[in-house]
Design a protein around this motif. Structure first.
Motif, PDB file in Angstrom:
ATOM      1  N   VAL A 132      56.344  13.267  82.255  1.00 28.45           N
ATOM      2  CA  VAL A 132      55.206  12.384  82.511  1.00 28.45           C
ATOM      3  C   VAL A 132      55.387  11.884  83.927  1.00 28.45           C
ATOM      4  CG1 VAL A 132      56.390  10.416  81.399  1.00 28.45           C
ATOM      5  CG2 VAL A 132      53.912  10.343  81.792  1.00 28.45           C
ATOM      6  N   VAL A 133      54.373  12.129  84.781  1.00 25.88           N
ATOM      7  CA  VAL A 133      54.540  11.958  86.226  1.00 25.88           C
ATOM      8  C   VAL A 133      53.404  11.141  86.836  1.00 25.88           C
ATOM      9  CG1 VAL A 133      55.814  14.125  86.433  1.00 25.88           C
ATOM     10  CG2 VAL A 133      53.329  14.126  86.718  1.00 25.88           C
ATOM     11  N   GLU A 134      53.589  10.822  88.129  1.00 17.66           N
ATOM     12  CA  GLU A 134      52.609  10.140  88.975  1.00 17.66           C
ATOM     13  C   GLU A 134      52.378   8.678  88.598  1.00 17.66           C
ATOM     14  OE1 GLU A 134      51.550  11.418  91.706  1.00 17.66           O
ATOM     15  OE2 GLU A 134      51.726  13.588  91.482  1.00 17.66           O
ATOM     16  N   VAL A 135      53.282   8.076  87.828  1.00 16.51           N
ATOM     17  CA  VAL A 135      53.196   6.639  87.572  1.00 16.51           C
ATOM     18  C   VAL A 135      53.577   5.911  88.859  1.00 16.51           C
ATOM     19  CG1 VAL A 135      54.157   4.695  86.274  1.00 16.51           C
ATOM     20  CG2 VAL A 135      53.668   6.870  85.115  1.00 16.51           C
ATOM     21  N   SER A 136      52.668   5.095  89.360  1.00 13.98           N
ATOM     22  CA  SER A 136      52.871   4.389  90.624  1.00 13.98           C
ATOM     23  C   SER A 136      52.648   2.895  90.387  1.00 13.98           C
ATOM     24  CB  SER A 136      51.889   4.923  91.683  1.00 13.98           C
ATOM     25  OG  SER A 136      52.225   4.458  92.967  1.00 13.98           O
ATOM     26  N   PRO A 137      53.686   2.189  89.945  1.00  7.61           N
ATOM     27  CA  PRO A 137      53.534   0.806  89.485  1.00  7.61           C
ATOM     28  C   PRO A 137      53.027  -0.199  90.505  1.00  7.61           C
ATOM     29  CG  PRO A 137      55.847   1.457  89.581  1.00  7.61           C
ATOM     30  CD  PRO A 137      55.062   2.697  89.760  1.00  7.61           C
ATOM     31  N   GLY A 189      55.142  28.521 100.597  1.00  8.19           N
ATOM     32  CA  GLY A 189      56.463  28.630  99.993  1.00  8.19           C
ATOM     33  C   GLY A 189      57.463  27.611 100.482  1.00  8.19           C
ATOM     34  N   ASP A 190      57.042  26.757 101.412  1.00  8.08           N
ATOM     35  CA  ASP A 190      57.961  25.773 101.984  1.00  8.08           C
ATOM     36  C   ASP A 190      57.559  24.328 101.700  1.00  8.08           C
ATOM     37  OD1 ASP A 190      59.579  27.719 103.200  1.00  8.08           O
ATOM     38  OD2 ASP A 190      58.178  27.898 104.878  1.00  8.08           O
ATOM     39  N   ARG A 191      56.358  24.115 101.218  1.00  5.76           N
ATOM     40  CA  ARG A 191      55.872  22.752 101.053  1.00  5.76           C
ATOM     41  C   ARG A 191      56.489  22.066  99.830  1.00  5.76           C
ATOM     42  NH1 ARG A 191      51.621  21.137 103.853  1.00  5.76           N
ATOM     43  NH2 ARG A 191      51.012  19.648 102.254  1.00  5.76           N
ATOM     44  N   VAL A 192      56.666  20.743  99.966  1.00  7.99           N
ATOM     45  CA  VAL A 192      57.020  19.894  98.833  1.00  7.99           C
ATOM     46  C   VAL A 192      55.802  19.010  98.619  1.00  7.99           C
ATOM     47  CG1 VAL A 192      58.634  18.171  97.942  1.00  7.99           C
ATOM     48  CG2 VAL A 192      59.441  19.970  99.480  1.00  7.99           C
ATOM     49  N   ASP A 193      54.905  19.443  97.743  1.00  6.58           N
ATOM     50  CA  ASP A 193      53.560  18.881  97.695  1.00  6.58           C
ATOM     51  C   ASP A 193      53.056  18.868  96.252  1.00  6.58           C
ATOM     52  OD1 ASP A 193      50.656  18.661  97.796  1.00  6.58           O
ATOM     53  OD2 ASP A 193      50.823  19.029  99.949  1.00  6.58           O
ATOM     54  N   HIS A 194      52.552  17.711  95.838  1.00  2.00           N
ATOM     55  CA  HIS A 194      52.110  17.579  94.444  1.00  2.00           C
ATOM     56  C   HIS A 194      50.898  18.440  94.125  1.00  2.00           C
ATOM     57  CE1 HIS A 194      49.035  15.188  96.342  1.00  2.00           C
ATOM     58  NE2 HIS A 194      48.446  14.937  95.192  1.00  2.00           N
ATOM     59  N   GLY A 195      50.200  18.942  95.141  1.00  2.00           N
ATOM     60  CA  GLY A 195      49.000  19.733  94.893  1.00  2.00           C
ATOM     61  C   GLY A 195      49.212  21.227  94.911  1.00  2.00           C
ATOM     62  N   THR A 196      50.456  21.678  95.092  1.00  2.00           N
ATOM     63  CA  THR A 196      50.688  23.117  95.231  1.00  2.00           C
ATOM     64  C   THR A 196      51.717  23.664  94.241  1.00  2.00           C
ATOM     65  OG1 THR A 196      52.476  22.922  96.867  1.00  2.00           O
ATOM     66  CG2 THR A 196      50.216  22.913  97.705  1.00  2.00           C
ATOM     67  N   MET A 197      52.247  22.816  93.376  1.00  2.00           N
ATOM     68  CA  MET A 197      53.372  23.310  92.565  1.00  2.00           C
ATOM     69  C   MET A 197      52.951  24.348  91.534  1.00  2.00           C
ATOM     70  SD  MET A 197      52.146  20.565  90.925  1.00  2.00           S
ATOM     71  CE  MET A 197      51.829  19.999  89.260  1.00  2.00           C
ATOM     72  N   VAL A 206      56.985  11.976  97.793  1.00  3.57           N
ATOM     73  CA  VAL A 206      56.860  12.567  99.122  1.00  3.57           C
ATOM     74  C   VAL A 206      55.455  12.999  99.506  1.00  3.57           C
ATOM     75  CG1 VAL A 206      59.242  13.344  99.232  1.00  3.57           C
ATOM     76  CG2 VAL A 206      57.532  14.830  98.197  1.00  3.57           C
ATOM     77  N   ALA A 207      54.583  13.291  98.542  1.00  4.06           N
ATOM     78  CA  ALA A 207      53.344  13.948  98.949  1.00  4.06           C
ATOM     79  C   ALA A 207      52.133  13.581  98.116  1.00  4.06           C
ATOM     80  CB  ALA A 207      53.530  15.470  98.912  1.00  4.06           C
ATOM     81  N   VAL A 208      52.099  12.410  97.503  1.00  5.98           N
ATOM     82  CA  VAL A 208      50.874  11.987  96.835  1.00  5.98           C
ATOM     83  C   VAL A 208      49.825  11.715  97.909  1.00  5.98           C
ATOM     84  CG1 VAL A 208      49.808  10.189  95.433  1.00  5.98           C
ATOM     85  CG2 VAL A 208      52.058  11.079  94.834  1.00  5.98           C
ATOM     86  N   SER A 209      48.629  12.251  97.726  1.00  3.10           N
ATOM     87  CA  SER A 209      47.651  12.284  98.814  1.00  3.10           C
ATOM     88  C   SER A 209      47.001  10.940  99.104  1.00  3.10           C
ATOM     89  CB  SER A 209      46.558  13.322  98.494  1.00  3.10           C
ATOM     90  OG  SER A 209      45.960  13.041  97.256  1.00  3.10           O
ATOM     91  N   ASN A 210      47.105   9.975  98.219  1.00  2.00           N
ATOM     92  CA  ASN A 210      46.415   8.708  98.461  1.00  2.00           C
ATOM     93  C   ASN A 210      47.385   7.528  98.473  1.00  2.00           C
ATOM     94  OD1 ASN A 210      44.451   6.744  98.763  1.00  2.00           O
ATOM     95  ND2 ASN A 210      43.793   6.801  96.647  1.00  2.00           N
ATOM     96  N   ARG A 211      47.903   7.169  97.303  1.00  6.47           N
ATOM     97  CA  ARG A 211      48.690   5.943  97.203  1.00  6.47           C
ATOM     98  C   ARG A 211      50.143   6.257  96.869  1.00  6.47           C
ATOM     99  NH1 ARG A 211      44.910   2.301  93.285  1.00  6.47           N
ATOM    100  NH2 ARG A 211      45.614   3.874  91.805  1.00  6.47           N
ATOM    101  N   PRO A 212      51.106   5.940  97.729  1.00  2.27           N
ATOM    102  CA  PRO A 212      52.513   6.193  97.429  1.00  2.27           C
ATOM    103  C   PRO A 212      53.038   5.199  96.402  1.00  2.27           C
ATOM    104  CG  PRO A 212      52.343   5.008  99.483  1.00  2.27           C
ATOM    105  CD  PRO A 212      50.923   5.327  99.068  1.00  2.27           C
ATOM    106  N   GLY A 226      47.617   2.556  87.694  1.00  5.07           N
ATOM    107  CA  GLY A 226      48.785   2.649  88.547  1.00  5.07           C
ATOM    108  C   GLY A 226      49.212   4.075  88.803  1.00  5.07           C
ATOM    109  N   THR A 227      48.375   4.820  89.508  1.00  5.61           N
ATOM    110  CA  THR A 227      48.701   6.199  89.847  1.00  5.61           C
ATOM    111  C   THR A 227      48.233   6.498  91.267  1.00  5.61           C
ATOM    112  OG1 THR A 227      48.511   8.499  89.104  1.00  5.61           O
ATOM    113  CG2 THR A 227      46.548   7.123  88.907  1.00  5.61           C
ATOM    114  N   GLY A 228      48.779   7.543  91.847  1.00  3.47           N
ATOM    115  CA  GLY A 228      48.483   7.830  93.247  1.00  3.47           C
ATOM    116  C   GLY A 228      47.105   8.387  93.490  1.00  3.47           C
ATOM    117  N   THR A 229      46.553   9.113  92.515  1.00  2.00           N
ATOM    118  CA  THR A 229      45.269   9.790  92.722  1.00  2.00           C
ATOM    119  C   THR A 229      44.356   9.578  91.514  1.00  2.00           C
ATOM    120  OG1 THR A 229      46.366  11.797  91.945  1.00  2.00           O
ATOM    121  CG2 THR A 229      46.101  11.542  94.313  1.00  2.00           C
ATOM    122  N   PRO A 230      43.867   8.364  91.299  1.00  2.00           N
ATOM    123  CA  PRO A 230      43.005   8.094  90.142  1.00  2.00           C
ATOM    124  C   PRO A 230      41.656   8.784  90.281  1.00  2.00           C
ATOM    125  CG  PRO A 230      43.050   6.199  91.607  1.00  2.00           C
ATOM    126  CD  PRO A 230      44.051   7.173  92.151  1.00  2.00           C
TER     127      PRO A 230
END
Length: 326
Positions: free
Chosen positions: A286-291, A172-180, A57-63, A255-259
């Motif tokens: 293990v997260v952010e694998v974007s094949p 407190g409402d965001r679903v965001d990979h940069g704020t967890m 939902v919220a990778v900043s570069n490559r979904p 293969g990741t969203g934010t190399p």
């Protein structure tokens, strides 16, 4: 030892009685559960449940991280059948591990996703299972920590391998990979005095007291010294290990969203993680694998290798008399 004159087994993932040992299936065929473990939506009574969270939902570069769990499972098939390197043993002779399938949520209602992940993680924890998570957007760590700390009744130390601190502001409402991490700190889910982020190669507004080992420093320390430093920081606190695949240099994980260039090599990370078995391990992702950005599948293979390494650490702990079950 299996009779070499008999056909090799296929689709052991569909056999509910397959609880121990490796499947030795042909790499190119069969149902691709993680390391061919049996599928069981409720965990099947396993000590350890591997599951996927296809969040994107919220990778900043490559979904594309929603495809991470599927790619990691497929890549894991090449690891099955031989003693796990560098351990030299089969963890499944000791551990009972199942594949719990994927977390279910409505991608069209993103506000409900954190609660859905937390609830399904909590259900696994209520059955006493240890969770290993394949992802997926890094935000998934936050709801899993919610469920884990509720189960344990205390916050945990966080060991986070990453290129980013993930401490941006959040109302407190965001679903965001940069704020967890911001959310986890504000909610009291992690012990900042025992937590550490390794491999960081970007700048963020704040650290919240979490120790930062920047990527260049981690490389200069070397794997053995880095592992000792992590263990000294965490001490005897219960610990959750989160590995964002972009902790690796893009040469090893494109293969990741934010190399981010300048990261550790796969070899260095394996050598470090191999030495973390003394920690009181309570979970791993293990997260952010974007094949879509890695046609050679080396990023998914790195993710599969790291998850299998973690299972080997749990097997060693059980051999030493410490059950991985919560």
């Amino acid at each position: 030892m299996a009779d070499p004159t008999l056909p090799r087994p296929v689709d052991r993932a569909l056999d509910p009685g397959f609880r121990h040992g490796q499947s030795t299936e042909p790499n190119y065929s069969g149902v691709t559960s993680f390391l061919r473990r049996r599928y069981a939506r409720d965990g099947g009574g396993a000590e350890v449940v591997v599951w996927g969270v296809p969040l994107d939902v919220a990778v900043s570069n490559r979904p594309g991280t929603r495809f991470g769990p599927r790619a990691i499972r497929a890549a894991s098939t090449i690891l099955d059948g031989d003693p796990f390197y560098p351990f030299g043993f089969d963890p499944f002779e000791t551990l009972d591990v199942s594949d719990g399938g994927d977390c279910v949520f409505d991608y069209g209602l993103p506000a409900g996703i954190p609660g859905a992940i937390a609830a399904q993680a909590a259900a696994h924890y209520a059955r006493g299972s240890h969770l290993v998570t394949l992802g997926g957007d890094h935000f998934l760590t936050y709801p899993i920590l919610r469920a884990l700390t509720a189960r344990l009744g205390q916050p945990v130390a966080l060991v986070q391998f990453d290129a980013h601190q993930d401490t941006w502001d959040d109302n407190g409402d965001r679903v965001d990979h940069g704020t967890m991490i911001t959310r986890a700190v504000k909610d009291g889910l992690i012990r900042v005095d025992k937590s550490i982020q390794v491999g960081i190669r970007t700048h963020a507004p704040r650290t919240y007291g979490i120790e930062i080992v920047h990527g260049n420093v981690a490389g200069e320390m070397g794997p053995a010294a880095l592992a000792r430093h992590i263990c000294e920081r965490v001490g005897d606190a219960p610990v959750y290990l989160s590995f964002d695949i972009d902790a690796l240099d893009p040469a090893f994980a494109p293969g990741t969203g934010t190399p981010v260039c300048g990261g550790l090599s796969t070899r260095e990370v394996i050598a470090c993680l191999r030495r973390l078995g003394a920690l009181d391990l309570k979970g791993f992702d293990v997260v952010e694998v974007s094949p879509p950005y890695d046609h050679a599948e080396i990023t998914a293979l790195a993710g599969a290798t790291l998850a299998s390494l973690y299972l080997c650490l749990l097997a060693e702990r059980k051999e030493g008399g410490r059950s991985p079950a919560l």
